[in-house]
Enzyme design. Structure first.
Site, PDB file in Angstrom:
ATOM      1  CD  GLU A   7      -2.735  -1.000   2.555  1.00  0.00           C
ATOM      2  OE1 GLU A   7      -2.210  -1.033   3.680  1.00  0.00           O
ATOM      3  OE2 GLU A   7      -3.927  -0.847   2.369  1.00  0.00           O
TER       4      GLU A   7
ATOM      5  CD  GLU B 102      -5.153  -6.731  -0.122  1.00  0.00           C
ATOM      6  OE1 GLU B 102      -6.107  -5.997   0.181  1.00  0.00           O
ATOM      7  OE2 GLU B 102      -4.081  -6.745   0.510  1.00  0.00           O
TER       8      GLU B 102
END
Length: 675
Positions: A210, A293
């Site tokens: 991230e 994801e």
């Protein structure tokens, strides 16, 4: 993990206060490092990413916007399954269920804080990876060093917070990089023999997580890439994902051909435009569409409704992705459990808007916390993966058997304050003029007791703690006469609703002792406030005056069952009022499993209890907080049970069940609290 509900990944989304299932685009691409590391070969040549030294055309690489395995195009149908959220005895069981779900790849994080300073059996990552390979899986390894993942401090070891001057995490701070280098110098050599090109299962290694969502120190990212190449060579695919907008992607990317950028995005979004955007952050021909994801469910904090997602909606979204010849990794395939003190936390508007994660990490995943697969989501996702699998799937598995071991009557053993002399090293009592954070004295998890004294006023007093992380129970104690001491609970001061406490006047024959028991409920795992120290982080004020001269008592739960057999010697407190229900107390009970019966999973129901932690046969099964909810029960896997006597120990921080009863039940319960 990476999750922003409003920014693109769960961790980032946890910053939002509402449970809406709108996840924004998650992308992070790291593409070229040629200008920085010209000696490293580009990914443009398939030969650059596959090895013949291990025999034939074995290799995994990227070319023509596709993944290639052993010379054939390959579609990843994967799922996150974290070895550290499953007891090792169940690794094979959960992997076989993932196989039956139709997965060909397992993705897992590596939490630095589980491995250092003292790894245990659940940290045996090499055994987990070899087992995954034995069962026919490829592996996408998320090596961090930051993972997020609703895990304490995002996977960073808490001792990093004790270093002065304070480290700047996720940055090119030289002191931080030195520690990262040391950790990866331990981890990556263990990983090297397990790379696919070496005959192992690992096809890709994630660098950071991230990046760009918060933090944009590109030299740090380049340093990690160079470090990974130094240990793992040039054949392994390095990848990263980012939760954020196009603007954040620009912050989180580095240009070149050394790192592949995958994407995460909201379940139900039209995938094709997002995959087209992904191409802009990868080199030409090096952008196979992959959602790293794909959210099968969502996380839940204490005090929220349990997160649930529709099975058919989730399956339809997955099919849309796979039908485009794109790849997907389910987050989560199996969530598991945040055993012990490892669950993390998130914030909303600011660091005071604190939201601790549940002990359960079920995540509404297709493979439930206890391994159950007899549910609509498992069936719907299996039906989709079957269409895109090259072979037939294993038979639909049956659920593991669970049982109710019935009610367990517990009895009070002693208060935590009574046992303080055996719950900490007497030589380790720390004296300070002012309170200090837990980390500064090596108390990384759990509880720390702060004590001091003050002279009271006949009108009573006001106690305030401007900054406490995360929850403080405040007591006063004094001598009423030569033979009697009084202990009184004053109230709780919480990080998210900090308040002053009024202390009534008590006729004492001495100064008043102030006792403050502070609970670490889990460090922040995402966002700008991640440097989340625990304990009392400010001065303590009595009637506006700073209190000095403190004694600190770290609380240890090592070998708790043997500690509780010790005859308590009243030291810090000698409460005379046995009916006081707001004092932290240990309760113990036992149940028997006949040798003729199979040992099975169970759940402990905490209906009627308030808040605390629970141990079964010395194993910390996690936090309970039924008055807050929604989790009412804690999962007890069969491998921590045994034939014969099983000991349950409860530390109840407030009021126990009025009948001192625990119920060992068959099914989980998420109906507690005012949610």
């Amino acid at each position: 993990m990476s999750k922003h509900r409003t920014v693109g990944s769960t961790c980032a989304s946890a910053m939002a206060s509402s449970w809406s299932f709108k996840l924004l685009l998650v992308l992070l691409s790291i593409v070229s490092l040629a200008s920085f590391f010209p000696a490293l070969p580009a990914l443009s040549s398939p030969r650059g990413h596959h090895s013949k030294s291990e025999g034939g055309d074995r290799g995994f690489w990227i070319a023509d916007d596709k993944f290639w395995k052993d010379g054939q195009p390959f579609q990843i149908i994967g799922g996150d399954l974290h070895y550290f959220r499953v007891v090792p005895q169940y690794w094979k069981d959960r992997l076989l269920r993932a196989k039956a779900l139709g997965l060909n790849t397992i993705q897992t994080y590596v939490p630095w804080n589980l491995h250092e300073p003292s790894p245990d059996g659940m940290a045996d990552i090499e055994s987990f990876l070899r087992l995954a390979q034995e069962l026919g899986f490829l592996v996408m390894l998320r090596a961090g060093p930051y993972i997020c993942g609703e895990w304490d401090l995002g996977g960073f070891p808490a001792w990093l917070l004790n270093i002065e001057p304070a480290l700047k995490l996720r940055s090119s701070d030289p002191s931080f990089l030195q520690l990262v280098d040391k950790w990866w110098g331990v981890l990556l050599p263990k990983i090297l023999p397990l790379l696919y090109s070496k005959g192992g299962p690992i096809i890709m290694v994630q660098v950071e997580n991230e990046f760009g969502s918060y933090g944009d120190d590109q030299p740090y990212l380049r340093h990690l890439v160079a470090l990974a190449r130094r240990y793992l060579g040039n054949e392994i695919i390095l990848y990263t994902t980012d939760g954020g907008s196009r603007d954040l992607l620009d912050k989180g990317t580095i240009r070149g051909e050394e790192v592949y950028s995958a994407v995460d995005f909201s379940t139900g979004d039209d995938p094709w435009p997002i995959f087209q955007l992904q191409k802009k952050y990868n080199s030409r021909g090096k952008s196979p569409p992959l959602i790293a994801e794909f959210y099968t469910g969502w996380l839940t904090h204490w005090g929220e409704r349990i997160a649930e997602t529709d099975a058919n909606f989730t399956a339809a979204a997955l099919e849309k992705i796979l039908s485009l010849n794109a790849s997907a990794v389910l987050y989560m395939a199996h969530g598991g459990t945040n055993f012990g003190f490892f669950s993390g936390a998130n914030t909303g508007e600011n660091e005071m808007d604190y939201k601790a994660d549940l002990t359960s990490y079920d995540y509404d995943a297709p493979i439930k916390e206890s391994g159950d697969v007899q549910n609509l989501k498992f069936e719907a996702l299996r039906n989709v993966s079957q269409k895109y699998s090259r072979g037939s799937l294993p038979p639909f598995p049956s659920n593991n058997e669970r049982t109710r071991y019935g009610p367990v009557k517990v009895s009070k053993v002693a208060s935590l304050l009574e046992l303080l002399h055996v719950l900490h090293d007497p030589m380790g009592v720390i004296e300070r003029d002012q309170p200090v954070p837990m980390e500064s004295i090596g108390q990384l998890y759990g509880f720390l007791l702060y004590t001091s004294e003050y002279s009271q006023k006949k009108t009573g007093s006001i106690i305030s703690i401007p900054k406490v992380h995360d929850r403080a129970q405040v007591f006063i104690q004094c001598s009423l006469n030569d033979n009697e001491r009084s202990l009184r609970f004053i109230g709780a001061i919480e990080r998210w609703s900090n308040r002053e406490l009024a202390v009534p006047y008590i006729k004492c024959s001495s100064k008043v002792s102030l006792l403050i028991l502070v609970e670490n409920m889990g460090r922040l795992n995402y966002g700008p406030y991640i440097h989340d120290r625990k304990g009392i982080l400010s001065s303590v004020f009595v009637d506006g005056i700073i209190l000095h001269r403190w004694r600190l008592y770290p609380v240890s739960f090592n070998n708790l069952s043997s500690v509780l057999t010790v005859n308590p010697i009243m030291q810090v407190a000698d409460p005379q009022n046995e009916d006081m229900t707001e004092e932290p107390r240990f309760y113990q009970g036992s149940f028997f499993i006949d040798h003729k019966n199979q040992v099975k999973d169970t759940y402990i129901s905490f209906h009627g209890w308030t808040k605390g932690i629970a141990f079964v046969n010395n194993f910390n099964i996690g936090r309970f907080w039924p008055v807050k909810g929604p989790q009412c029960s804690l999962y007890v896997p069969a491998p921590i049970l045994q034939h014969g006597e099983n000991i349950v120990v409860i530390l109840e921080l407030h009021s126990p069940h009025p009948e001192l009863i625990l119920n060992l039940v068959e099914n989980p319960d998420f109906s507690c609290g005012g949610t």
